[in-house]
Write a protein that holds these residues in place. Structure first.
Motif, PDB file in Angstrom:
ATOM      1  N   ARG A 179      49.797  -2.762  71.591  1.00 40.46           N
ATOM      2  CA  ARG A 179      48.446  -3.169  72.015  1.00 40.46           C
ATOM      3  C   ARG A 179      48.445  -4.525  72.726  1.00 40.46           C
ATOM      4  O   ARG A 179      47.543  -4.859  73.479  1.00 40.46           O
ATOM      5  CB  ARG A 179      47.547  -3.203  70.765  1.00 40.46           C
ATOM      6  N   THR A 180      49.482  -5.358  72.436  1.00 44.47           N
ATOM      7  CA  THR A 180      49.564  -6.701  73.012  1.00 44.47           C
ATOM      8  C   THR A 180      50.332  -6.636  74.338  1.00 44.47           C
ATOM      9  O   THR A 180      51.497  -6.231  74.341  1.00 44.47           O
ATOM     10  CB  THR A 180      50.311  -7.666  72.055  1.00 44.47           C
ATOM     11  N   PRO A 181      49.716  -7.016  75.468  1.00 41.60           N
ATOM     12  CA  PRO A 181      50.437  -6.966  76.746  1.00 41.60           C
ATOM     13  C   PRO A 181      51.787  -7.687  76.710  1.00 41.60           C
ATOM     14  O   PRO A 181      52.729  -7.251  77.357  1.00 41.60           O
ATOM     15  CB  PRO A 181      49.461  -7.628  77.714  1.00 41.60           C
ATOM     16  N   TRP A 188      45.918  -9.952  74.679  1.00 40.58           N
ATOM     17  CA  TRP A 188      45.213  -8.932  73.877  1.00 40.58           C
ATOM     18  C   TRP A 188      43.791  -8.648  74.397  1.00 40.58           C
ATOM     19  O   TRP A 188      43.413  -7.495  74.605  1.00 40.58           O
ATOM     20  CB  TRP A 188      45.143  -9.401  72.424  1.00 40.58           C
ATOM     21  N   ALA A 192      43.157  -6.577  77.625  1.00 43.54           N
ATOM     22  CA  ALA A 192      43.542  -5.163  77.703  1.00 43.54           C
ATOM     23  C   ALA A 192      42.497  -4.255  77.068  1.00 43.54           C
ATOM     24  O   ALA A 192      41.931  -4.579  76.025  1.00 43.54           O
ATOM     25  CB  ALA A 192      44.883  -4.975  76.992  1.00 43.54           C
TER      26      ALA A 192
END
Ligand SMILES: NC(=O)c1ccc[n+]([C@@H]2O[C@H](COP(=O)([O-])OP(=O)(O)OC[C@H]3O[C@@H](n4cnc5c(N)ncnc54)[C@H](O)[C@@H]3O)[C@@H](O)[C@H]2O)c1
Length: 257
Positions: free
Chosen positions: A215-217, A253, A256
């Protein structure tokens, strides 16, 4: 070319970081010390506080420890009075102390609700209220409130924490509005998912760990040291006209979908 070496320097400043015996608070205090500040570590846990002070002293920092519970108004007032006796100043306050008490809203006890609100929101108000008089007298100061992704949104079982961190974001704006004319800037740092004792159990869960990484780029958890740059910036003269904002240090985060 004219050089401006003092833009991010905290030389001659004294910073108090609450809940800094370990975790994010400890790393933030160490980062401020490396930028030149004298630092005051605080924690409610005596052993953690002593260990943190010893560690920083060993690294050559100008450090002292001050044990108090940020939720205890009298203890807070007494601690700040003691720290500022003989003309000592608190130029930088980092409201970092925070706790989690996970529970679904429909079964959350009043104690679980009150505990989290008391430490994460009321504590920041109490310590800021105790230091603001000195900051006003000196014509300036920096307050940094450690917010969260949950200043922006929630997840199940974090209703108390979300309410507190959402409140802290807006309390930051209130501080900026009321104290800006006195040369005080109040800003927040919103960490993404950072590896610490608070999140150790989440990182140990393969499903949660995988979700955070995907979920974290940036593709990883943050480290406490990832937050230091934002803290030094907000504590320094470089941020003298930055007031009432939250800087999210989240590996992308919030950007996104
Ligand atoms: N770790 C993360 O991913 C993350 C993400 C967003 C925000 N935060 C916030 O960052 C801050 C620090 O989190 P952490 O992960 O380092 O947690 P941590 O539990 O490792 O450290 C928090 C420290 O605060 C102290 N503390 C608790 N209650 C206190 C009180 N009443 N008075 C004084 N000290 C007290 C604890 O003893 C502990 O040493 C918290 O405000 C937390 O909500 C953490």
């Amino acid at each position: 070319m004219e050089k401006s070496p003092s833009l991010f320097s905290l030389q001659g400043r004294r910073a108090l970081v609450t809940g800094s015996g370990r975790g994010l608070g400890f790393s933030l205090a160490r980062g401020l010390a490396r930028a030149g500040a004298a630092v005051v570590l605080n924690d409610v846990a005596e052993d953690r506080l002593a260990a943190g002070v010893e560690l920083l002293r060993g690294e050559g920092a100008a450090v002292e420890g001050c044990r108090f519970d940020v939720t205890d108004p009298l203890a807070v007032q007494q601690a700040i009075a003691q720290l500022t006796a003989d003309g000592g100043a608190i130029d930088i306050l980092v409201n970092n102390a925070g706790i989690h008490r996970y529970a679904a809203l429909d079964t959350m006890s009043l104690a679980q609700w009150n505990d989290v609100l008391s430490v994460n929101l009321t504590g920041a108000f109490l310590v800021a209220q105790a230091v603001i008089g000195g900051m006003k007298r000196r014509g300036g100061g920096k307050i940094i409130n450690i917010c969260s992704l949950m200043s922006e949104g929630s997840r199940p079982t974090t209703g108390n924490y979300t309410a507190a961190k959402g409140g802290l974001k807006l309390l930051t704006k209130s501080m900026a509005v009321e104290w800006g004319a006195h040369g005080v800037q109040a800003n927040g740092i919103g960490p993404g998912y950072i590896l610490s004792d608070m999140t150790r159990h989440l990182a140990a869960d393969p499903q949660f760990d995988g979700w955070v990484r995907s979920r974290t780029p940036a593709g990883r958890w943050g480290t406490p040291d990832d937050l230091v740059g934002a803290a030094v910036f907000l504590a320094s003269p470089a941020a003298d006209f930055v007031n009432g904002h939250v800087i999210y240090v989240d590996g992308g985060w919030l950007a996104a979908l």
